[in-house]
Scaffold this active site. Structure first.
Site, short mmCIF file in Angstrom:
data_model
loop_
_atom_site.label_atom_id
_atom_site.label_comp_id
_atom_site.label_asym_id
_atom_site.label_seq_id
_atom_site.Cartn_x
_atom_site.Cartn_y
_atom_site.Cartn_z
N LYS A 190 -0.38 -6.36 -8.65
CA LYS A 190 0.90 -6.94 -8.17
C LYS A 190 0.91 -7.12 -6.65
CE LYS A 190 2.89 -3.26 -6.18
NZ LYS A 190 3.53 -3.18 -4.84
N ASP A 243 7.31 -3.85 -11.34
CA ASP A 243 6.82 -3.74 -9.96
C ASP A 243 6.47 -5.12 -9.38
OD1 ASP A 243 6.13 -2.47 -7.63
OD2 ASP A 243 4.36 -1.47 -8.44
N THR A 247 8.17 -6.43 -5.93
CA THR A 247 7.31 -6.65 -4.76
C THR A 247 7.27 -8.13 -4.38
OG1 THR A 247 5.97 -4.83 -5.60
CG2 THR A 247 5.07 -6.05 -3.77
N ARG A 254 5.56 -5.12 2.16
CA ARG A 254 4.59 -5.42 3.21
C ARG A 254 3.61 -6.48 2.76
NH1 ARG A 254 4.00 0.24 3.81
NH2 ARG A 254 3.42 0.11 1.64
#
Ligand SMILES: NC(=O)c1ccc[n+]([C@@H]2O[C@H](COP(=O)([O-])OP(=O)(O)OC[C@H]3O[C@@H](n4cnc5c(N)ncnc54)[C@H](O)[C@@H]3O)[C@@H](O)[C@H]2O)c1
Ligand SMILES: O=P(O)(O)OC[C@H](O)CO
Length: 335
Positions: A190, A243, A247, A254
């Site tokens: 991911k 996830d 994300t 990040r």
């Protein structure tokens, strides 16, 4: 129950706060003595979680030996590519029945090992003592006490249940799973797909493109997962699609942010500089995920494109053209 969280970055610090809030006696290890001192005296980790007040019961040390002594749970909170050298130093001080919990979402470069495999290889500990904590868990949101679920995976279900209790709070809800492989593949892949989403966003594309990347990113993650022994249900759950969505969608990611900078025209060096030392795991893991896929003859076009942008000097625009120039396919294909 006593826990040692090894690594005081954003996620290690958030997880340490969760453990204390769950009633687990917890110490956190920080590499820098001044950070350990700030956590002990001011209850802050200003570098990684500015504005968050940490529990007074959380103690910090810069001595790995002191942190590990007597720990029933050892939480590995350093980035993927630095786990092996750190763990090599920690191993003599890890208790004979301690659980080792991996937080890192990556595949080791060169060896192409998942983090649980690195832990097993370095420490000699059996699979029944190695667990993975993973899910849609952006560190800052968890540190703020925003509700979220996670997965604690361990081959030994009873140990997973014990860990579930040690990490359970009113805002953080762990589910158990025995599919360690699926959880680790979901967490590693991911980050790469989030880089692709960031690139698309940075170059100016909207929600249709993002939904396409997320969905086709899940398809290639499932292909790889199945090839290495994961269960599809795991990738349809918190450690996979959960996830992936968090994300790929969040400006707090990040990886997504790194990709967005590249999409906006930054060089790799400029994007790296802008991270302020925080890790975007997908930048290195795109190469190891791609190599793992090649080993198992699994096509991962998005991962390949991210690798080409990050490591082969391809522009984001050329990567888009390359992806869209592929031959037509049925939506569900496994070969
Ligand atoms: N931040 C999140 O929201 C989040 C959530 C879930 C999982 N993760 C994963 O957790 C892992 C740790 O990430 P993070 O977010 O805490 O990273 P971070 O960038 O916030 O901090 C990294 C930490 O590791 C330390 N570190 C870096 N290189 C090291 C080395 N060679 N030896 C020892 N320590 C070193 C740094 O000092 C810092 O304490 C990553 O694999 C990440 O993918 C992060
Ligand atoms: O900030 P990122 O991109 O490392 O992602 C953080 C977490 O893994 C989200 O679950």
């Amino acid at each position: 129950m006593r826990a040692a969280v090894m690594g005081a970055g954003s996620w290690g610090t958030s997880v340490a706060k969760v453990l204390v809030d769950a009633g687990t006696d917890t110490v956190i290890w920080a590499r820098r003595p001044e950070l350990a001192e700030a956590i002990n005296s001011e209850h802050v980790n200003a570098d990684y979680l500015p504005g968050i007040t940490l529990p007074g019961a959380l103690t910090a040390t810069s001595s790995a030996v002191d942190a590990l002594m007597g720990a029933d749970i050892v939480v590995c909170g350093v980035p993927s590519q630095s786990l092996r050298p750190n763990l090599t130093q920690w191993t003599p001080y890890i208790g004979s029945d301690a659980s080792l919990v991996s937080l890192a979402k990556g595949i080791e470069s060169n060896t192409l090992l998942r983090m649980s495999e690195v832990i097993a290889e370095v420490t000699g500990v059996g699979d029944d003592r190695i667990a993975v904590l993973t899910g849609p868990n952006l560190a800052r949101e968890i540190a703020e006490g925003q509700p979220a679920a996670t997965v604690i995976a361990c081959a030994d279900e009873a140990r997973a249940v014990t860990l579930q209790s040690a990490f359970s709070t009113r805002y953080f809800r762990p589910y158990t799973n025995t599919d360690v492989v699926g959880c680790e593949i979901g967490g590693s892949a991911k980050n790469v797909i989030a880089l692709a989403c960031g690139m698309a966003s940075g170059i100016g594309f909207g929600q249709n493109t993002l939904a396409t990347i997320i969905t086709r990113g899940l398809a290639e993650t499932i292909r790889l997962g199945v090839a290495v022994g994961a269960q599809i249900e795991t990738l349809a759950g918190l450690a996979g699609i959960g996830d992936l969505v968090a994300t790929c969608s969040s400006p707090l990611s990040r990886n997504r942010t790194f990709g967005a900078r590249l999409g906006e025209g930054a060089t790799m060096a400029q994007a790296q500089e802008a991270t302020n030392g925080q890790v975007a795991e997908g930048v290195k893991s795109c190469s190891s995920v791609r190599a793992l896929a090649e080993r198992h003859q699994v096509p991962m076009p998005l991962t390949n494109a991210v690798h080409q942008v990050c490591h082969d000097g391809m522009s984001v625009a050329d990567a888009v053209n390359s992806l869209l120039g592929r031959s037509p396919k049925p939506e569900i294909y496994r070969d």
